[in-house]
Design an enzyme around this catalytic site. Structure first.
Site, PDB file in Angstrom:
ATOM      1  N   SER A 119       5.885  10.037   4.444  1.00  0.00           N
ATOM      2  CA  SER A 119       5.331   9.020   5.122  1.00  0.00           C
ATOM      3  C   SER A 119       3.741   9.297   5.012  1.00  0.00           C
ATOM      4  O   SER A 119       3.032  10.104   4.351  1.00  0.00           O
ATOM      5  CB  SER A 119       5.542   9.278   6.474  1.00  0.00           C
ATOM      6  OG  SER A 119       6.768   9.234   6.867  1.00  0.00           O
ATOM      7  N   HIS A 124      -8.462   0.613   5.132  1.00  0.00           N
ATOM      8  CA  HIS A 124      -9.519   0.165   4.324  1.00  0.00           C
ATOM      9  C   HIS A 124     -10.311  -0.911   5.064  1.00  0.00           C
ATOM     10  O   HIS A 124      -9.656  -1.547   6.174  1.00  0.00           O
ATOM     11  CB  HIS A 124      -8.981  -0.686   3.314  1.00  0.00           C
ATOM     12  CG  HIS A 124      -7.761   0.010   2.271  1.00  0.00           C
ATOM     13  ND1 HIS A 124      -8.430   0.946   1.350  1.00  0.00           N
ATOM     14  CD2 HIS A 124      -6.634   0.334   2.345  1.00  0.00           C
ATOM     15  CE1 HIS A 124      -7.296   1.643   0.775  1.00  0.00           C
ATOM     16  NE2 HIS A 124      -6.021   1.071   1.244  1.00  0.00           N
ATOM     17  N   CYS A 147       9.401   7.380   7.778  1.00  0.00           N
ATOM     18  CA  CYS A 147      10.705   7.653   7.599  1.00  0.00           C
ATOM     19  C   CYS A 147      11.257   8.500   8.484  1.00  0.00           C
ATOM     20  O   CYS A 147      10.689   9.362   8.903  1.00  0.00           O
ATOM     21  CB  CYS A 147      11.015   8.043   6.188  1.00  0.00           C
ATOM     22  SG  CYS A 147      10.476   7.405   4.740  1.00  0.00           S
TER      23      CYS A 147
END
Length: 274
Positions: A119, A124, A147
């Site tokens: 994972s 950003h 996951c």
């Protein structure tokens, strides 16, 4: 499909579902002069630099109980930053499993629980300003992809508290499938009807919220906008007492128009406000 601890679903092998939360927050302000706009961008750039974002994502990792494998972070010139964290699973303690399947707000960073594998968590930042109108905006884009058993929605409560945004847009989707021991495919392993169920009541009362959900595709979308508007909270470097009434009205109009366009995702002509 409801999953509970007393009636567990028996899986064949590892839980192969991928769950992704995309969290976008917007901060909006008005800066009177070009110098003020540059000062706002510099302020935001420092406030949410790569080190600060790494701290936030590290707390997210702790909340969902993962181990950090690698951190890549970068500040950009002239502005902006990004951080990517690769994580792997932690074992789930038996007494914590019940909390993982509840459709409720997740914990703040003092409480650690979850389960992840293969994972990642990324952020950003995007500071910008209008070239002529004095409007400045800051957007942070965070993705938490997991996951396994736990939903990344467990981190949503902390993210909302970390940014205290004017506008938020959240997307959650589940992809892939896993199998039970009979070989039957499972395309989702927990109950959900709205992302709002993972946001605390004291936060929900502050925002107007809209849901757009496609249940059959396991796609959930919620966007939020602050109900209360106080001009002082949107002025950078001065207060409304420093403005003439006519100027206050003009700036208020600009800010609300900007917020409308961001919230609804389209441009509005001035005639819309007459």
């Amino acid at each position: 499909m409801k999953v509970n601890i007393d009636n567990k679903i028996k899986l064949h092998g590892f839980n192969n579902l991928t769950k992704t939360l995309s969290f976008n927050m917007y901060d909006i302000c008005y800066a009177k002069s070009a110098e003020d706009r540059e000062a706002y961008i510099s302020y935001i750039d420092e406030q949410y630099n790569a080190d600060r974002l790494t701290e936030i994502l590290t707390n997210v990792t702790e909340i969902i109980g993962a181990n950090i494998l690698n951190i890549a972070k970068q500040d950009y010139d002239p502005q902006g930053a990004s951080v990517t964290i690769l994580v792997c699973e932690n074992p789930i303690e038996e007494e914590r499993k019940e909390a993982l399947v509840k459709e409720t707000p997740g914990p703040l960073p003092e409480i650690v629980l979850a389960h992840l594998d293969k994972s990642h968590i990324t952020v950003h930042t995007y500071p910008e300003y209008h070239p002529d109108e004095g409007i400045c905006t800051f957007r942070a884009d965070i993705d938490v992809s997991t996951c396994g058993m736990i939903s990344p929605l467990r981190a949503l409560n902390y993210l909302v508290h970390s940014f205290e945004a004017d506008i938020m847009t959240m997307d959650y989707r589940v992809r892939g499938f896993t199998r039970d021991i009979t070989g039957r495919k499972l395309f989702i392993d927990h109950k959900i009807n709205s992302i709002q169920n993972y946001i605390p009541s004291n936060i929900k009362t502050k925002y107007n919220m809209i849901d757009v959900n496609v249940y059959q595709e396991n796609i959930f979308h919620t966007k939020c906008r602050l109900k209360q508007f106080d001009l002082d909270n949107y002025l950078f470097g001065y207060t409304k007492k420093d403005l003439y009434p006519k100027e206050r009205k003009k700036i208020t109009h600009k800010l609300k128009k900007e917020m409308d366009e961001i919230f609804y995702g389209k441009n509005f002509d001035e005639v819309y406000y007459k």
